[in-house]
Scaffold this motif. Structure first.
Motif, short mmCIF file in Angstrom:
data_model
loop_
_atom_site.label_atom_id
_atom_site.label_comp_id
_atom_site.label_asym_id
_atom_site.label_seq_id
_atom_site.Cartn_x
_atom_site.Cartn_y
_atom_site.Cartn_z
N LEU A 190 0.85 -1.19 0.00
CA LEU A 190 0.00 0.00 0.00
C LEU A 190 0.89 1.24 0.00
O LEU A 190 1.69 1.45 0.91
CB LEU A 190 -0.90 -0.01 1.23
CG LEU A 190 -1.96 1.08 1.35
CD1 LEU A 190 -2.94 1.01 0.20
CD2 LEU A 190 -2.70 0.97 2.68
N GLY A 191 0.76 2.08 -1.03
CA GLY A 191 1.57 3.27 -1.12
C GLY A 191 1.09 4.36 -0.17
O GLY A 191 -0.10 4.64 -0.08
N PHE A 192 2.04 4.97 0.54
CA PHE A 192 1.70 6.05 1.47
C PHE A 192 2.89 6.97 1.63
O PHE A 192 4.04 6.61 1.34
CB PHE A 192 1.28 5.50 2.84
CG PHE A 192 2.38 4.80 3.60
CD1 PHE A 192 3.23 5.51 4.44
CD2 PHE A 192 2.58 3.43 3.46
CE1 PHE A 192 4.24 4.88 5.13
CE2 PHE A 192 3.59 2.79 4.14
CZ PHE A 192 4.43 3.52 4.98
N THR A 193 2.61 8.18 2.10
CA THR A 193 3.63 9.16 2.46
C THR A 193 3.59 9.34 3.96
O THR A 193 2.54 9.63 4.53
CB THR A 193 3.39 10.50 1.76
OG1 THR A 193 3.39 10.30 0.34
CG2 THR A 193 4.49 11.49 2.12
N ALA A 201 -0.29 11.03 3.37
CA ALA A 201 -1.08 10.69 2.19
C ALA A 201 -1.09 9.19 2.02
O ALA A 201 -0.21 8.49 2.54
CB ALA A 201 -0.51 11.37 0.95
N CYS A 202 -2.08 8.68 1.30
CA CYS A 202 -2.19 7.24 1.07
C CYS A 202 -2.97 7.00 -0.21
O CYS A 202 -3.94 7.73 -0.52
CB CYS A 202 -2.88 6.56 2.25
SG CYS A 202 -3.03 4.77 2.08
N ASP A 203 -2.57 5.98 -0.96
CA ASP A 203 -3.26 5.63 -2.20
C ASP A 203 -4.67 5.09 -1.95
O ASP A 203 -5.56 5.29 -2.76
CB ASP A 203 -2.44 4.60 -2.99
CG ASP A 203 -1.08 5.13 -3.42
OD1 ASP A 203 -0.93 6.38 -3.45
OD2 ASP A 203 -0.18 4.33 -3.70
N ASP A 204 -4.83 4.40 -0.84
CA ASP A 204 -6.13 3.80 -0.51
C ASP A 204 -6.42 4.05 0.97
O ASP A 204 -6.09 3.23 1.83
CB ASP A 204 -6.12 2.30 -0.81
CG ASP A 204 -7.49 1.66 -0.69
OD1 ASP A 204 -8.41 2.31 -0.14
OD2 ASP A 204 -7.66 0.50 -1.13
#
Length: 436
Positions: A190-193, A201-204
């Motif tokens: 899961l992509g996140f900052t 931030a997060c993709d999902d």
């Protein structure tokens, strides 16, 4: 037609991420069957086999524990750090934690040593009617050696376990829920900052929130027991098999809500308005709304709002109620952070889901119950969160299917050693903290 502007209207279209998660978790570790003087005598004489239970045995066992810790550090080339009084321990250990994290493997980053006051067993000497010496055991606060095992765990990231070097060896465990969620998100792809101790931030977002909701007592207890069996500790395998081992309870828990805005100016504007509107948040008539408790003249505690300056020049809004505190501040200039700090976790069930939505009085947690409560007075309707107080987890707890209850009933029990009053299943709260 004119209408009242609500919080949702202010936030609509400007919130990029809204996440609720357990934050810092501080746990007690104690040996349940070493809490009375008779249990101490049973351990020294009945279990260890000494004919005369003397406090001199405490020093012998403590010296053996100290030697084992020093041998463990030397054998594994672990840095040894002596803490000074009022020293920021995490800052001192940060380089060691970073070095261990760089290896990508779970391990002890460093061992810290400090002299601290702890509640331990001691004894006073007396004589029987025949003049024979005897010892009376009692607990007292004594300045003793404490070992801080600073860990980097592949699942939880940075953590530490503090063990007192004097009998009955009380311990403390510290973990961070956000760090656990970060590693679970990485494993799930899961992509996140990352935000400092949070997420920017997060993709999902929905998947990220689902991971946050998964963190519970089972996961934390597995982490605790895994490391207790890896570290050099005073109790042996024989002691463990006889029941002399640590169980875990909550000492302090922080739950947080992080609202990330799409632009820093929106975050600053919202927080400035929030501070202005919340100057009276600590008054009794507002506190009883937030904590869903009736405040009367005889209610103990100081009700106040404190506006403090942070180290980075920001503003921190504090609200106090008994042993709990709510903090509201601007995080990294772009996110609104609301943290609820519960120093008496037995009262954690008092946080209601609705308390975060009234007059901008934002708390941190939506799930309601975090653990067992206390029984209410007879004649009043019993809340499922307020059943007789017992541990939220520990050896012996079994799921409802194993205990013979219907699946999903939310009941579990710890079998008593012998039948007696109160034996049998005890209703448990179905809240997020009570689920395993």
């Amino acid at each position: 037609m004119a209408r009242v502007i609500t919080v949702n209207d202010v936030l609509d279209g400007h919130v990029a991420l809204d996440i609720e998660c357990l934050d810092r978790i501080y746990l007690n570790a104690y040996v349940p069957i070493l809490q009375t003087s008779s249990q101490v005598v049973a351990f020294l004489s009945g279990h260890l086999g000494f004919p005369f239970p003397s406090p001199a045995l405490f020093r012998q066992m403590g010296d053996r524990f100290r030697r084992s810790v020093m041998a463990f550090a030397e054998a594994n080339d672990i840095p040894w750090v002596r803490f000074d009084k009022d020293q920021a321990k995490l800052e001192v250990m940060q380089p060691h934690l970073a070095r261990q994290a760089g290896t990508g493997r779970s391990g002890v980053a460093a061992i810290g040593v400090a002299q601290e006051f702890q509640r331990v067993w001691t004894a006073s000497e007396g004589k029987t009617s025949t003049g024979t010496p005897r010892w009376s055991f009692y607990k007292a606060d004594r300045r003793v050696t404490c070992y801080y095992f600073y860990l980097w765990d592949a699942g939880f990231g940075p953590a530490f376990i503090k063990v007192c070097a004097w009998f009955p060896y009380p311990a403390k465990i510290w973990v961070n829920g956000h760090e656990w969620v970060k590693r679970q998100a990485e494993r799930a792809g899961l992509g996140f900052t990352a935000l400092s101790n949070g997420f920017a931030a997060c993709d999902d977002p929905a998947a990220l929130q689902a991971i946050c909701d998964r963190l519970g007592p089972g996961t934390i207890n597995v982490f605790t027991q895994r490391w207790l069996h890896r570290l050099p500790l005073p109790f042996t395998t024989r002691d463990h098999d006889a029941g002399y081992w640590w169980e875990v309870s909550m000492r302090q828990v922080e739950v947080s809500r992080t609202i990330v805005f799409d632009a820093p100016r929106h975050a600053r504007g919202f927080f400035e308005a929030l501070v202005a509107d919340n100057l009276d948040i600590g008054r009794p008539h507002n506190v009883e709304i937030i904590f869903a408790r009736k405040i009367r003249r005889d209610t103990k505690g100081v009700f106040r709002t404190a506006i403090d300056r942070r180290d980075n020049g920001g503003v921190l809004v504090n609200v106090f109620y008994k042993h709990s505190r709510i903090k509201q501040y601007l995080k990294d200039g772009r996110a609104m952070r609301i943290e609820t700090v519960v120093n008496a976790p037995r009262k954690a069930h008092t946080f209601e889901p609705t308390c975060a939505r009234r007059r901008l009085k934002l708390t941190g947690w939506r799930a309601g119950c975090l653990g067992p409560g206390r029984p209410r007075r007879a004649g009043r309707q019993r809340d499922p969160c307020r059943e007789p107080r017992r541990r939220a987890w520990g050896p012996g707890w079994r799921l409802d299917q194993q205990a013979g209850w219907p699946a999903g009933s939310g009941f579990r029990y710890r079998p008593d050693p012998a039948p007696g009053p109160g034996t049998g299943p005890t209703p448990r709260c179905a809240g997020s903290w009570c689920e395993s």
